[in-house]
Scaffold this active site. Structure first.
Site, short mmCIF file in Angstrom:
data_model
loop_
_atom_site.label_atom_id
_atom_site.label_comp_id
_atom_site.label_asym_id
_atom_site.label_seq_id
_atom_site.Cartn_x
_atom_site.Cartn_y
_atom_site.Cartn_z
CB SER A 171 -3.39 2.72 2.43
OG SER A 171 -3.65 2.20 1.15
CG HIS A 203 4.14 -6.17 -1.24
ND1 HIS A 203 4.32 -4.89 -1.72
CD2 HIS A 203 2.86 -6.50 -1.54
CE1 HIS A 203 3.19 -4.49 -2.29
NE2 HIS A 203 2.30 -5.44 -2.20
CE LYS A 224 -3.43 -1.03 -0.61
NZ LYS A 224 -3.76 -1.68 -1.92
P1 A3P Z 1 -5.14 4.78 -0.45
O1 A3P Z 1 -5.71 3.53 0.17
O2 A3P Z 1 -4.58 5.70 0.59
O3 A3P Z 1 -6.08 5.45 -1.37
P2 A3P Z 1 -0.34 -0.17 -3.65
O4 A3P Z 1 -0.43 0.03 -5.12
O5 A3P Z 1 1.04 -0.24 -3.14
O6 A3P Z 1 -1.23 -1.29 -3.21
O7 A3P Z 1 -0.90 1.17 -2.96
C1 A3P Z 1 -2.26 1.51 -3.03
C2 A3P Z 1 -2.41 2.94 -2.53
O8 A3P Z 1 -1.87 3.84 -3.52
C3 A3P Z 1 -3.86 3.33 -2.35
O9 A3P Z 1 -3.84 4.33 -1.33
C4 A3P Z 1 -4.18 3.90 -3.72
O10 A3P Z 1 -5.32 4.71 -3.76
C5 A3P Z 1 -2.92 4.71 -3.96
N1 A3P Z 1 -2.73 5.03 -5.38
C6 A3P Z 1 -2.80 4.21 -6.44
N2 A3P Z 1 -2.61 4.89 -7.59
C7 A3P Z 1 -2.41 6.18 -7.24
C8 A3P Z 1 -2.16 7.38 -7.98
N3 A3P Z 1 -2.09 7.37 -9.29
N4 A3P Z 1 -1.99 8.52 -7.28
C9 A3P Z 1 -2.06 8.53 -5.93
N5 A3P Z 1 -2.30 7.44 -5.19
C10 A3P Z 1 -2.47 6.27 -5.82
#
Ligand code: A3P
Length: 296
Positions: free
Chosen positions: A139, A109, A48
């Site tokens: 998140s 991860h 996340k």
């Molecule tokens: P939130 O739950 O705070 O919205 P991962 O890809 O490592 O699983 O992380 C997911 C997190 O990154 C989520 O955070 C998601 O909304 C956010 N995320 C994904 N794409 C994004 C983007 N283009 N800009 C900002 N945040 C992004």
């Protein structure tokens, strides 16, 4: 058959002290033995922290900002998740990688010490994305509510303690961010921050481009910044994880593209929880000085 009957929240089994889902632990020997090509790129994160965002940026850089080319398949097919192995017939990361030619974008991860040594022997380019602990925790909480394969998050208050104790899947956030930080110079790891990407996405896209020895025009950079905005990625079926069926990711509970902001933790931590968390953070992070920002 009842919908979802075959899905279970997998238990965690420690691998060298790190709690991992049982399928990963049971398949550990083949994961550890994976040997990448020197041209492969590793994208490493604590869950996340902005993995999917970074995967999209890198894919677009490789395709000169061609949005259609980057819609050829969903994120986990374009950029396999090294250690993931669901029960058959869902393909494991290793199965997908076997069928792909290098250079590949490989997501992991795993904490630094669990990354298969072939990555370092082959001097693979590695991008580590780190996100401040409080937003990362929020998140992850929402993700554990909607990802029906990970252990139940339980109530929020208890979840904070699990995060602080490092008992969530992939272990301690504190050790994770420190592990890669300590090795970043020796291993030539590009260490970037979610908060910097939010603050100035263009600067961070350019940083990634230079690190990968790529060169695209200013116009293409602008396009990549636009295509990888939260809003655009949320609407993009090849980036928003709508490929994963609702019996696995129940996006009616919480969207994968949930909020995408810095500072959402202020809407979740009570003042007491924040104080308790900060005091523990000071203890756990006293041996390093990683410039995290919880607000921008
Ligand atoms: P939130 O739950 O705070 O919205 P991962 O890809 O490592 O699983 O992380 C997911 C997190 O990154 C989520 O955070 C998601 O909304 C956010 N995320 C994904 N794409 C994004 C983007 N283009 N800009 C900002 N945040 C992004």
């Amino acid at each position: 058959e009842k919908a979802g009957a075959s899905i279970t929240r997998f238990p965690l089994i420690p691998v060298k002290g790190i709690p991992l889902m049982n399928h990963i632990a049971n398949n550990w020997d083949s994961i550890w033995a994976f040997c990448p090509d020197p041209s492969d790129i590793l994208i490493a994160t604590y869950p996340k922290a902005g993995t999917t965002w970074t995967q999209e940026i890198i894919d677009l850089l490789h395709h000169n900002g061609d949005s259609e080319a980057c819609k050829r398949a969903p994120t986990p097919v374009r950029s396999p998740f090294l250690e993931i192995c669901s029960p058959p017939p869902v393909p494991s990361g290793l199965d997908l990688l076997k069928k792909m030619d290098p250079p590949r974008m490989i997501k992991t991860h795993l904490p630094f010490q669990l990354v298969p040594p072939g990555f370092w022997e082959n001097k693979c380019k590695t991008i580590y994305v780190a996100r401040n602990a409080k937003d990362n925790l929020v998140s992850y909480f929402y993700f554990d509510c909607m990802n029906l394969t990970q252990p139940e998050p339980g109530p929020w208050e208890g979840y904070i303690h699990k995060f602080m104790q490092g008992t969530l899947p992939w272990g301690s956030w504190y050790d994770h961010v420190k592990g890669y930080w300590m090795e970043r110079e020796k291993r030539n790891i590009l260490y970037i921050f979610y908060e910097d990407m939010k603050e100035n996405p263009r600067r961070e896209v350019e940083r990634i481009m230079r690190y990968l020895d790529l060169s695209v025009s200013d116009e293409v950079i602008n396009r990549i910044v636009e295509l990888t905005s939260f809003k655009k990625m949320k609407e993009n079926p090849m980036a928003n994880y709508s490929c994963v069926p609702p019996v696995v990711f129940d996006q009616s509970i919480s969207a994968f593209m949930r909020k995408g902001e810095v500072g959402d933790w202020t809407n979740h931590f009570t003042p007491e929880q924040s104080k308790m968390f900060d005091e523990d953070y000071e203890r756990q992070m006293k041996d390093v000085n990683i410039p995290f920002r919880t607000l921008i």
